[in-house]
Design an enzyme around this catalytic site. Structure first.
Site, short mmCIF file in Angstrom:
data_model
loop_
_atom_site.label_atom_id
_atom_site.label_comp_id
_atom_site.label_asym_id
_atom_site.label_seq_id
_atom_site.Cartn_x
_atom_site.Cartn_y
_atom_site.Cartn_z
N ASP A 116 1.00 -1.26 0.00
CA ASP A 116 0.03 -0.08 0.05
C ASP A 116 0.85 1.12 -0.18
OD1 ASP A 116 -2.40 1.47 -0.35
OD2 ASP A 116 -2.74 1.19 2.04
N HIS A 122 2.80 3.04 -8.87
CA HIS A 122 2.58 1.74 -9.20
C HIS A 122 3.87 1.25 -10.22
CE1 HIS A 122 -1.40 2.13 -7.78
NE2 HIS A 122 -2.04 2.59 -8.68
N GLU A 132 1.75 -13.35 12.36
CA GLU A 132 2.03 -12.36 13.18
C GLU A 132 2.14 -10.89 12.07
OE1 GLU A 132 3.05 -12.08 16.04
OE2 GLU A 132 2.86 -14.27 16.36
N LEU A 188 11.66 -20.26 -4.64
CA LEU A 188 10.68 -19.62 -4.06
C LEU A 188 9.14 -19.68 -4.67
CD1 LEU A 188 9.84 -16.66 -2.01
CD2 LEU A 188 10.32 -15.57 -4.02
N ARG A 193 1.87 -4.89 6.01
CA ARG A 193 1.20 -4.05 5.33
C ARG A 193 2.24 -2.55 5.55
NH1 ARG A 193 -4.87 -2.78 4.39
NH2 ARG A 193 -4.64 -0.89 3.03
C1 FPP Z 1 -1.94 0.01 -3.22
O1 FPP Z 1 -1.26 1.70 -3.31
C2 FPP Z 1 -1.28 -0.77 -4.46
C3 FPP Z 1 -2.07 -1.14 -5.58
C4 FPP Z 1 -3.44 -1.02 -5.31
C5 FPP Z 1 -1.37 -1.54 -6.58
C6 FPP Z 1 -0.22 -2.46 -6.41
C7 FPP Z 1 0.58 -2.68 -7.39
C8 FPP Z 1 1.85 -2.57 -7.70
C9 FPP Z 1 2.73 -2.93 -6.37
C10 FPP Z 1 2.42 -2.91 -9.13
C11 FPP Z 1 3.37 -3.96 -9.48
C12 FPP Z 1 2.84 -5.26 -9.02
C13 FPP Z 1 3.17 -6.26 -9.54
C14 FPP Z 1 2.87 -7.63 -9.05
C15 FPP Z 1 3.76 -6.28 -11.17
P1 FPP Z 1 -2.49 2.72 -3.48
O2 FPP Z 1 -2.52 3.02 -4.82
O3 FPP Z 1 -3.78 2.18 -2.64
O4 FPP Z 1 -1.75 3.92 -2.76
P2 FPP Z 1 -2.37 5.01 -1.74
O5 FPP Z 1 -3.24 4.23 -0.58
O6 FPP Z 1 -1.50 5.90 -1.51
O7 FPP Z 1 -3.47 5.69 -2.88
#
Ligand code: FPP
Length: 242
Positions: free
Chosen positions: A20, A37, A203, A131, A184
């Site tokens: 996140d 992202h 945990e 892995l 998280r």
């Molecule tokens: C949450 O941050 C993140 C996501 C919804 C997307 C997770 C995706 C990636 C880490 C990109 C690549 C992943 C792979 C597996 C190739 P958010 O957008 O909710 O952030 P915010 O809470 O700051 O708005």
């Protein structure tokens, strides 16, 4: 280390991560959310590379929740495209590093080219033994539980073991062990419908650091916290036990 077996090597851990803070990381730098992202995808690579050396055998990453469809269409499209291009560009690296990839979650709402890329990457990496990398896309733990219950129906012989197996199948990947450590990033402290059954005794480690800034040192620190916890699984502390 509390997770270490008394006789023999420590068993490989299952670490799950709610990645996140991508959007906030980008906003703080005056960048569009999609830049967060993209940087998040680089963090995935760093963490996947470091995980086996830190004793992690299974790594489950929450990439896209069933509730993320509520986001603006442009962001959803960009995310799904990023998954597809990252799968294609990382496939060779995953094979070379002995990483077996499984994508868990629903497939029927994903664009066909993404489903094809998932199938290709899963096939190409099927022999990986170093892995097990599980990426959750269009995933909801509650939906997976409901789906498993629906399949088992009213069978009298349902127990935890067969329910867990069925749940794995409902998520698209049977056989992963329970989660040992759930991390998280991004400052919030909630589970957001991620691996609810599998994390019954996990945990929990919450960090304020945004996912794009997360790296091997942060994973090592989280595993250090995990090692200092005493896992009693409802029993008594070791010093108290007869
Ligand atoms: C949450 O941050 C993140 C996501 C919804 C997307 C997770 C995706 C990636 C880490 C990109 C690549 C992943 C792979 C597996 C190739 P958010 O957008 O909710 O952030 P915010 O809470 O700051 O708005």
């Amino acid at each position: 280390m509390k997770s270490t077996l008394i006789n023999g090597p420590p068993s490989p851990l299952h670490v799950a991560i709610i990645m996140d803070g991508n959007g906030r990381w980008a906003a703080a730098r005056g960048l569009p959310r999609t830049a967060g992202h993209r940087q998040g995808a680089r963090a995935v690579r760093r963490v996947v590379e470091a995980a086996p050396g830190l004793g992690v055998g299974t790594l489950t990453l929450f990439a896209f929740s069933a509730d993320n469809w509520k986001r603006p269409v442009s962001e959803v499209r960009a995310l799904l495209r990023l998954f597809r291009t990252t799968l294609a560009s990382e496939q060779g690296r995953l094979v070379a590093r002995g990483v077996r990839l499984s994508v868990i979650g629903r497939r029927d709402r994903l664009p066909r080219p993404l489903v094809a890329a998932i199938m290709r990457a899963q096939r190409a990496t099927a022999g990986g033994r170093v892995l097990h990398l599980r990426v959750a896309v269009d995933y909801s733990a509650r939906d997976a539980i409901v789906e498993a219950a629906r399949h088992l129906g009213s069978r009298a012989l349902v127990n935890r073991t067969c329910f867990a197996r069925r749940l794995g199948q409902a998520s698209g990947d049977a056989g992963a062990p329970d989660v040992d450590l759930l991390i998280r990033t991004g400052g919030d402290q909630r589970l957001s419908d991620f691996l609810l059954w599998e994390s019954a005794y996990a945990e929990l480690v919450f960090t304020r650091k945004a996912w794009p800034a997360f790296g091997p040192a942060d994973l090592r620190a989280a595993l250090g916290q995990f090692a200092r916890r005493e896992r009693r699984f409802g029993g008594l502390a070791r010093a108290v036990a007869p």
